[in-house]
Write a protein that holds these residues in place. Sequence first.
Motif: not given
Length: 311
Positions: A183-199
């Motif tokens: 969540a801390d990658l700001g404007p360089a954040r990765l596609p949302a599916y990475h965070a969704v999978r981990l969550e």
Amino acid sequence: MAAQQQARERRPADGPTPGGRPGDGPGTTSGGEPDEPSYLLLGPLEVRRAGAVCTPGRLKQRALLAVLLLHANRLACAEMLIEELWDGRPPRSAQATLQMYVSGLRRTLDPGHGRAGGDPRRHPVLRTSGSGYVLRVEPGELDLDRSRARAAVGRDLRGAGDCAAAGEAFRAALAMWRGRPLADLGPARLPAYHAVRLEEERMALLQDRIGADICAGRSAEVIAELAELCARHPLREGLHEQLMLALASAGRRAEALDAYARVRRVVVADVGIEPGPGLQAVQRALLGGLPPTGPEHGRCRRPLLLEPAGR
């Protein structure tokens, strides 16, 4: 008994290290400090060496490190990395920029290699391989791996019927999570599916821990937590099922039936279907004053037995 013994034998490798903290495991020293380097994905991205934070400062470089960690010890081809970093809209200079980011990461991960004139293709941590790169991560260096190792111990213990010990293992796995991943990658954040999978992985682990606590006789302790989780995730039926089981186990059968009525209203209104078979099985058991014959709570081999009504 054999499965329980096997689970217990795995504890020294996956559990606390002598002199370490409860969440420590492989990759920690006797004083509890992580061996170098240590990669933390389960919260703000961090790289630690000898107890000091040495995380790359540039956002795109951190995003690159996150993707490489998610593909640790596997080839991450340059084409895929470019696609991830620029969300399918790379600049013309993407290939050269990626190589610059890789060079920066190499200096961060092993500063001495470049100063000693080492071949970047033979970097001890981040190597060029074919059409991409391989980030070498040793056992215990990545918090995600440590969490998964503890969760595996919990599943073994649960399968052996030791839900109290399983709950502690799941708790240790959850202790590795420091917040929302990536969540801390700001404007360089990765596609949302990475965070969704981990969550999703974290939520499944949380439900495993709650289920083990219910089975271990700690129902009253998890009711408030479950009520909050159900409010935050109104369509996650597994949480509502656990809330009903916890309430019933605590002698609050009427409240458990009220909980079913609430989630049914939400599911019917939002999705247009009846609740799933797990919730319905618990409701039928409650109405009949019988132990549930449907899904086993918390995926434990020992189903929760509800006392018949009137006792």
